[in-house]
Write an enzyme that holds these catalytic residues in place. Structure first.
Site, PDB file in Angstrom:
ATOM      1  N   LYS A  91     -18.298  11.337  23.899  1.00 33.63           N
ATOM      2  CA  LYS A  91     -19.642  11.836  23.618  1.00 33.63           C
ATOM      3  C   LYS A  91     -20.695  10.739  23.785  1.00 33.63           C
ATOM      4  O   LYS A  91     -20.345   9.546  23.833  1.00 33.63           O
ATOM      5  CB  LYS A  91     -19.698  12.408  22.206  1.00 33.63           C
ATOM      6  N   TYR A 103     -43.180 -11.722  17.222  1.00 32.12           N
ATOM      7  CA  TYR A 103     -43.934 -10.765  16.405  1.00 32.12           C
ATOM      8  C   TYR A 103     -43.750 -10.990  14.904  1.00 32.12           C
ATOM      9  O   TYR A 103     -42.619 -11.147  14.445  1.00 32.12           O
ATOM     10  CB  TYR A 103     -43.488  -9.332  16.710  1.00 32.12           C
TER      11      TYR A 103
HETATM   12  C1  LIG Z   1     -16.736  10.755  17.671  1.00 35.13           C
HETATM   13  C2  LIG Z   1     -15.579  11.478  17.253  1.00 35.13           C
HETATM   14  C3  LIG Z   1     -14.315  10.880  17.233  1.00 35.13           C
HETATM   15  C4  LIG Z   1     -14.087   9.419  17.558  1.00 35.13           C
HETATM   16  O1  LIG Z   1     -14.440   8.629  16.453  1.00 35.13           O
HETATM   17  P1  LIG Z   1     -14.252   7.027  16.430  1.00 35.13           P
HETATM   18  O2  LIG Z   1     -14.494   6.646  15.020  1.00 35.13           O
HETATM   19  O3  LIG Z   1     -15.238   6.467  17.361  1.00 35.13           O
HETATM   20  O4  LIG Z   1     -12.865   6.767  16.854  1.00 35.13           O
HETATM   21  C5  LIG Z   1     -13.231  11.652  16.915  1.00 35.13           C
HETATM   22  N1  LIG Z   1     -13.390  12.951  16.595  1.00 35.13           N
HETATM   23  C6  LIG Z   1     -14.588  13.559  16.580  1.00 35.13           C
HETATM   24  C7  LIG Z   1     -14.694  14.988  16.204  1.00 35.13           C
HETATM   25  C8  LIG Z   1     -15.732  12.851  16.909  1.00 35.13           C
HETATM   26  O5  LIG Z   1     -16.911  13.432  16.902  1.00 35.13           O
END
Ligand SMILES: *Cc1c(COP(=O)(O)O)cnc(C)c1O
Length: 830
Positions: free
Chosen positions: A549, A779
């Site tokens: 994602k 800044y």
């Molecule tokens: C993002 C996500 C993961 C992966 O999580 P990590 O902590 O990055 O390993 C697994 N399952 C779902 C449903 C997610 O949204």
């Protein structure tokens, strides 16, 4: 050999330091390649300034230095005294590049070898080598070095010219308009050779005609009495000649690669290609009625150890030039038989599992890729499997897409398996698929390692009798496909001798097309290796879904997807349907699970893309079923249970509702129950009690479903942290995200040994200066210098993804590349 006298006279340079050395073996401009007794030329380039490395060059054995006045004056006292204490001759000029060109012109005039200039779109280097090999039979012949073929490389390579050379065969590159004319002004060739004209390097030329015009300037640059040799079978050369010929015909003679003694009748050409090389015969029917029989010399037979039918033109060129210089025909023919493939140019090498590699990795353009494929097919014959591993073809201007597609359209005639590496090359795969190639035989990859691994898998899958597969490996210079060859060689320890780009300089060269001085580098090999680590950790019974994602956590979803799928992942996870779209468009057909909310209006799109959808209510399941029926498709669903995350999911307490939903998911028409899952809120916490509670709740739900005989095929729960710390949470599949990218899930849950971070954020220091005590920096002036402080300014802002908070980064770490050592400066503020 370079004599100090010649150099000083040619360049009007001044000798600032005398030593016992008055002549030098060669020029070198790269301290990684300096050899003893050479002259080091400090060149300023985009990426660095040779003047920074002079002491290094001396340490490597350089006994002469060619430097620029401006920089020489401003050397530190330290450098000056270090130089003064060395036995080294120092020549100072205004501009070292210009000085090299002046030297090249002058030395050719002093020693006056006959200069033969070779150019063309492809095959220049092979042709240069073939001509030099033939001429060497009778004359002392110089040849330009490797493919040093531009305004810098040619003069550098002419440092090796000697007084005894009667001929100098020099390759001319043609990267931008005006280059050939400039090179000809410097070299004043008497003989020009044009191999062919095809679309390469077109980013600098508006069209093929423009390129033809440019290459044609070789002809118009020849002096009175010059000779021009050309490939008469190239239609673009033919039309170019028609345009130019009337201007130069009176002073320059033009010769096709085929000898005049062959007469003008239509020729019959037969070229056979075998592992020993090529053998070509040209026959032209003689005029029988004149009774001359065989004596009219109408048959020409040439052979060499070069592979590839297109090399016959190379041989003809060398043959014709040899004859025209008065070399006896049998000597010319003998010389040609000694021609062997050069590194990276259809060079046969033994591969793993009795395969044969055709290493053609020096460069790639449509014409040479086609030639490579034809050779692959011809050499493999009927018995062997034909595998092509193709990287991107670059520098084709607007032709890029078209060029890759055209290869894809034809490739089914030449190969049984296609492995692509890189994004342009996927267009070859796409067309091959449309042309009817078995999709199982097309593998798209993003890294060298994955491309090699794909080939290994194919070789392992072939029945024994077929194991003598032939593998063509090819791609543009910048794609560095020689690394794939190395991974597939039966004797990889020979790589440094047998492959292209094995010098220390090349080994370190990374091509980068940054638009700003701050960039991010993604190491896909790290992503591949992290995926393999997870896969081996969870074992073959447990699948790996990689969370892709948010554009693979900013790493680029497409390339990450290809990489993880090649390295043990079997499923991909995205947040939304729209994130799945580019993956499917790029022909990634692996299962994809959408973790997040799919609105009703997007359900049809989800069905069209064939992704698995997360459901958590009856209404949703029904809407999805309707959409599926309307499209006459089936959609796979995963039921998500909220066991304590408090976000999307059906609450674990509502056990009867869960059972009903799972049952419906298995029964509603158009739905297929694929999975059941939950997501942890605190798997990365120091205290495991919450994740243990969620796990217990999930197990309870699962037991209830099992009691009803409703266990879905894929049960999953673990993100990265849980995958690493709680083996019971792995079930049928794990869903790592952050671990794949090589980062610790939290300070409490760290990655074990062997994982590597994939992303690095890099920048170049733009300014270094002293600031007095008591001055604010940046800044808000939140940092005030306590004492006079040396400040390095980095060209980094919000737009580069660098956050302004925390206001003071406790430690900022940056790397400064200086000399050969990579120094890491840790800048602490405390
Ligand atoms: C993002 C996500 C993961 C992966 O999580 P990590 O902590 O990055 O390993 C697994 N399952 C779902 C449903 C997610 O949204």
């Amino acid at each position: 050999m370079i004599y100090l006298d010649h150099l000083l006279r040619a360049t009007q340079g001044s000798l600032r330091q005398r030593s016992k050395y008055t002549h030098f073996r060669a020029f070198s401009h790269d301290t990684r390649q300096v050899m003893p007794n050479e002259m080091f030329v400090a060149v300023r380039g985009e990426r660095g300034n040779g003047h920074d490395y002079v002491l290094d060059a001396i340490r490597k054995g350089a006994v002469g230095l060619l430097l620029e006045e401006q920089v020489f004056q401003h050397f530190s006292e330290q450098t000056k005294s270090a130089l003064a204490s060395e036995e080294v001759s120092i020549v100072v000029v205004e501009d070292t590049r210009v000085a090299l060109q002046q030297y090249a012109s002058a030395i050719l005039e002093i020693w006056h070898p006959t200069v033969i200039a070779v150019t063309g779109s492809v095959g220049k280097t092979s042709t240069k080598e073939a001509i030099a090999t033939v001429l060497s039979r009778q004359f002392t012949t110089f040849r330009s070095w490797q493919n040093y073929n531009d305004m810098l490389g040619i003069p550098l390579s002419l440092g090796r010219l000697e007084a005894r050379h009667e001929y100098a065969v020099i390759e001319l590159g043609c990267d931008h308009p005006g280059e050939i004319a400039a090179l000809c002004r410097m070299l004043r060739p008497q003989i020009g050779v044009l191999t062919n004209i095809s679309p390469v390097q077109l980013q600098y030329f508006s069209s093929l005609e423009h390129l033809a015009f440019e290459l044609g300037t070789l002809l118009t640059s020849l002096p009175e009495g010059g000779q021009f040799f050309y490939n008469q079978n190239d239609p673009i050369i033919q039309s170019m000649l028609e345009q130019h010929v009337h201007q130069v015909l009176r002073t320059v003679t033009c010769h096709p690669f085929l000898p005049d003694t062959m007469g003008k009748a239509a020729e019959r050409r037969q070229v056979t290609v075998g592992w020993n090389g090529i053998q070509g015969t040209i026959t032209r029917p003689g005029n029988g009625e004149h009774g001359k029989g065989e004596h009219n010399g109408a048959t020409l037979q040439l052979s060499s150890q070069l592979l590839g039918e297109h090399n016959f033109a190379t041989m003809l060129a060398a043959h014709q030039i040899g004859l025209s210089r008065g070399i006896y025909p049998t000597l010319v023919e003998q010389a040609l038989t000694t021609l062997k493939p050069q590194s990276g140019r259809l060079n046969p090498l033994p591969g793993i599992r009795q395969s044969m590699l055709l290493d053609d990795t020096h460069n790639a353009a449509p014409a040479s890729v086609k030639a490579g494929l034809q050779t692959l097919s011809a050499l493999a014959g009927e018995q062997s499997q034909r595998i092509a591993i193709l990287g991107d073809m670059l520098h084709l201007g607007d032709f890029e897409a078209e060029a890759h597609r055209s290869i894809g359209q034809e490739i089914t005639h030449y190969v049984d398996y296609l492995i692509t590496r890189g994004e342009w090359a996927t267009l070859i795969a796409e067309e091959a698929q449309m042309a009817g190639m078995d999709t199982e035989h097309i593998i798209m990859t993003s890294t060298h390692e994955d491309a090699a691994q794909a080939a290994r898998r194919i070789l392992a899958s072939l029945p024994d009798a077929d194991k003598n597969a032939v593998i063509l490996i090819k791609g543009s210079e910048e794609t560095r496909m020689e690394r794939v060859t190395e991974l597939l060689m039966a004797r990889p320890w020979e790589a440094s001798e047998l492959l292209v780009r094995q010098t220390p300089g090349w080994k370190k060269t990374i091509f980068r097309h940054a638009e700003r001085p701050t960039w991010v580098e993604i190491d896909l090999n790290a992503i591949g290796s992290n995926t393999r680590h997870i896969a081996s950790m969870v074992g073959p019974q447990t699948q790996v879904l990689v969370a892709l994602k948010a554009d693979a956590y900013g790493h680029g979803a497409l390339k990450v997807a290809r990489t993880v799928l090649q390295n043990g992942a079997s499923m991909l996870g995205v947040a939304t349907v729209s994130e799945a779209l580019p993956l499917r468009e790029a022909h990634i057909n692996a299962p994809i699970l959408v973790f997040g909310y799919v609105p009703r209006w997007q359900m049809r799109e989800a069905l069209r893309l064939g992704v698995s959808v997360t459901i958590y209510s009856k209404e949703e399941a029904q809407a999805l079923s309707q959409a599926a029926q309307a499209l006459d498709k089936t959609v796979k669903v995963h039921v998500k249970v909220d066991t304590g995350m408090g976000r999307l999911g059906i609450r674990f307490e509502e056990l009867p509702a869960i059972i009903e939903l799972v049952r419906e998911a298995g029964q509603l028409s158009g739905l297929e129950l694929e999975g059941l899952y939950t997501h942890f809120a605190q798997a990365d916490a120091e205290d495991q009690s919450h994740v243990r509670l969620q796990l217990a709740r999930f197990q309870e739900v699962l037991q209830a479903l099992e009691a009803e005989g409703l266990r879905p095929p894929i049960v999953h729960a673990a993100n990265s942290a849980a995958t690493l710390t709680i083996p019971e949470a792995r079930f049928d599949m794990v869903r790592p995200g952050i671990a794949i990218y090589g980062l610790d899930p939290s300070p409490y849950v760290r990655l074990p040994e062997g994982f590597r971070a994939a992303l690095s954020f890099k920048t170049q220091v733009s300014q270094v200066k002293w600031v007095p005590a008591g001055e604010g920096i940046s800044y808000g002036s939140t940092y005030v210098t306590e004492r006079p402080t040396r400040i390095a300014v980095l060209p980094v802002g919000y737009a580069d993804g660098f956050r302004r908070s925390p206001q003071n980064w406790g430690v900022s770490l940056f790397m400064v590349k200086k000399r050969r050592s990579l120094a890491v400066y840790v800048w602490t503020r405390a």
